[in-house]
Design a protein around this motif. Structure first.
Motif, short mmCIF file in Angstrom:
data_model
loop_
_atom_site.label_atom_id
_atom_site.label_comp_id
_atom_site.label_asym_id
_atom_site.label_seq_id
_atom_site.Cartn_x
_atom_site.Cartn_y
_atom_site.Cartn_z
N LEU A 192 1.10 -1.11 -0.16
CA LEU A 192 0.20 0.01 0.13
C LEU A 192 1.05 0.90 -0.10
O LEU A 192 0.09 1.53 -0.76
N LEU A 193 1.72 1.18 0.99
CA LEU A 193 2.40 2.61 1.20
C LEU A 193 3.67 2.42 -0.31
O LEU A 193 3.40 3.07 -0.93
N ALA A 194 3.73 1.66 -1.40
CA ALA A 194 4.77 1.48 -2.48
C ALA A 194 3.60 1.60 -3.09
O ALA A 194 4.48 2.95 -4.42
N VAL A 195 2.41 1.88 -3.21
CA VAL A 195 1.50 2.23 -4.44
C VAL A 195 1.32 3.43 -4.10
O VAL A 195 1.53 4.43 -5.25
N LEU A 196 1.07 4.01 -3.04
CA LEU A 196 0.14 5.28 -2.54
C LEU A 196 2.05 6.17 -3.01
O LEU A 196 1.88 7.50 -3.77
N VAL A 197 3.10 5.83 -2.74
CA VAL A 197 4.52 6.60 -3.55
C VAL A 197 4.48 7.02 -4.68
O VAL A 197 4.50 7.89 -5.02
N GLY A 198 4.23 5.25 -5.14
CA GLY A 198 5.03 5.32 -6.80
C GLY A 198 3.58 6.58 -7.83
O GLY A 198 4.40 6.52 -8.30
N TYR A 199 2.44 6.02 -6.96
CA TYR A 199 1.23 7.01 -7.65
C TYR A 199 1.14 8.06 -7.48
O TYR A 199 1.81 9.28 -8.83
N PHE A 200 2.16 9.48 -6.51
CA PHE A 200 1.88 10.68 -6.38
C PHE A 200 2.92 10.83 -6.86
O PHE A 200 2.76 11.91 -7.65
N TYR A 201 4.59 10.80 -6.91
CA TYR A 201 5.71 10.85 -7.35
C TYR A 201 5.50 11.03 -9.19
O TYR A 201 5.93 11.48 -10.13
N SER A 202 4.57 9.65 -9.76
CA SER A 202 4.35 9.39 -11.01
C SER A 202 3.59 10.98 -11.52
O SER A 202 3.71 11.40 -12.93
N PHE A 203 2.24 11.06 -10.69
CA PHE A 203 1.15 12.13 -11.20
C PHE A 203 1.89 13.43 -10.71
O PHE A 203 1.74 13.82 -12.04
N ALA A 204 2.82 13.45 -10.29
CA ALA A 204 3.63 15.23 -9.31
C ALA A 204 4.23 15.10 -10.68
O ALA A 204 4.52 16.52 -10.54
N PHE A 205 5.29 13.75 -11.38
CA PHE A 205 5.80 14.88 -12.55
C PHE A 205 5.05 14.25 -13.70
O PHE A 205 6.18 13.78 -14.72
N ALA A 206 4.38 14.08 -13.79
CA ALA A 206 3.39 13.32 -15.48
C ALA A 206 3.52 14.52 -16.73
O ALA A 206 3.75 13.86 -18.16
N GLU A 207 3.44 15.58 -16.34
CA GLU A 207 3.31 16.37 -17.09
C GLU A 207 5.25 16.66 -17.88
O GLU A 207 5.38 16.66 -19.16
#
Length: 132
Positions: free
Chosen positions: A73-88
Motif C-alpha cells: 500500500l505504501l509503495a503504491v501510494l508513493v509510486g502513484y503520487f510521484y508519478s502523477f506529480a511529475f506526469a507533465e
C-alpha cells in the motif's frame, strides 16, 4: 486522426511503458498518447505497469501478511503520487525522445482545452444570452 495512427504491438508498448523509445513509425501515436483527452489515464496505465509487478513481488516476501500489505500500500501510494506529480514532465520527456520539441505536448493540450472551452462558451451564450 486516431484512425490513421499506427499503434505499437504489445511488446513495443511494454518497452514504451518502461521508458523506451519506439521506432519512428510510431511517432504520431506517441504524440497522440500524451496529448489526447485521456493522456492522464494513459499515464496511469503506464505507471500501473511499473508499480504492479513490483507490488506483487513484495507480497511474496516472508513476514506477516499485514506487514506485506502495508508495504505494498505504501509503495503504491508513493509510486502513484510521484508519478502523477511529475506526469507533465514525464510526457514532455517522452516527446523529446521521439523528436518533438520540449513543451509541444503542453502546448497541444492547452490549445485543445482552449478550443473545447470556446465551444462550451459559444453554446452557453447561444442558450442563455439570446436576448442580449
Amino acid at each position: 486522426m486516431a484512425g490513421q495512427l499506427r499503434r505499437p504491438s504489445p511488446h513495443l508498448w511494454l518497452w514504451y511503458a518502461l521508458g523506451g523509445r519506439l521506432p519512428d513509425r510510431y511517432r504520431e501515436w506517441v504524440l497522440h498518447d500524451v496529448t489526447s483527452k485521456t493522456w492522464l489515464w494513459r499515464h496511469g496505465a503506464r505507471t500501473t505497469f511499473l508499480v504492479g509487478p513490483l507490488s506483487a513481488l513484495w507480497l511474496l516476501l516472508p513476514g506477516p501478511l499485514w506487514l506485506r500489505l502495508c508495504l505494498v500500500l505504501l509503495a503504491v501510494l508513493v509510486g502513484y503520487f510521484y508519478s502523477f506529480a511529475f506526469a507533465e514532465e514525464n510526457v514532455e520527456h517522452r516527446l523529446t525522445k521521439h523528436g518533438y520539441s520540449y513543451g509541444a505536448g503542453r502546448r497541444l493540450r492547452a490549445a485543445a482545452r482552449a478550443e473545447a472551452e470556446a465551444d462550451v462558451r459559444e453554446r452557453y451564450l447561444a442558450r442563455y444570452r439570446q436576448s442580449e
